[in-house]
Design a protein around this motif. Structure first.
Motif, short mmCIF file in Angstrom:
data_model
loop_
_atom_site.label_atom_id
_atom_site.label_comp_id
_atom_site.label_asym_id
_atom_site.label_seq_id
_atom_site.Cartn_x
_atom_site.Cartn_y
_atom_site.Cartn_z
N LYS A 73 0.74 -1.20 0.02
CA LYS A 73 0.06 0.01 0.03
C LYS A 73 0.82 1.33 -0.04
CE LYS A 73 -2.30 -1.49 3.41
NZ LYS A 73 -3.39 -1.53 4.46
N GLU A 81 1.72 -2.74 4.45
CA GLU A 81 2.02 -1.22 4.40
C GLU A 81 3.31 -0.81 4.03
OE1 GLU A 81 0.17 1.29 5.42
OE2 GLU A 81 -1.61 0.12 6.25
N SER A 104 6.29 6.49 6.65
CA SER A 104 5.11 5.93 7.50
C SER A 104 4.13 7.51 7.45
CB SER A 104 5.33 5.70 8.95
OG SER A 104 5.84 6.66 9.71
N SER A 140 2.12 4.91 0.92
CA SER A 140 2.22 5.46 2.11
C SER A 140 1.95 7.26 1.72
CB SER A 140 3.11 5.50 2.94
OG SER A 140 4.49 5.98 2.51
#
Length: 67
Positions: free
Chosen positions: A6, A60, A65, A8
């Motif tokens: 995914k 992720e 992040s 960020s």
């Protein structure tokens, strides 16, 4: 080796389509447009179910992040 994760940085909801566009090296707008068209054609079931499953399955991105 590239991994499907995914995004960020390029996300609208959960980063699934942004991550797919990064993996395929394609414009994210094109991926989102294809997703919307496929969802409409399948009366919402196929696209929504696939997106929700991908939200839980795709890891992720470890680069940056967001939260």
């Amino acid at each position: 080796m590239k991994k499907l994760t995914k995004s960020s940085t390029d996300k609208k909801w959960d980063g699934v389509l942004g991550g797919l566009s990064e993996y395929l090296n394609v414009d994210p707008t094109l991926i989102r447009l294809i997703f919307v068209i496929l969802t409409i054609v399948s009366f919402g079931l196929g696209g929504v179910i696939a997106y929700v499953i991908a939200m839980f399955i795709m890891p992720e991105d470890q680069g940056e992040s967001s939260n």
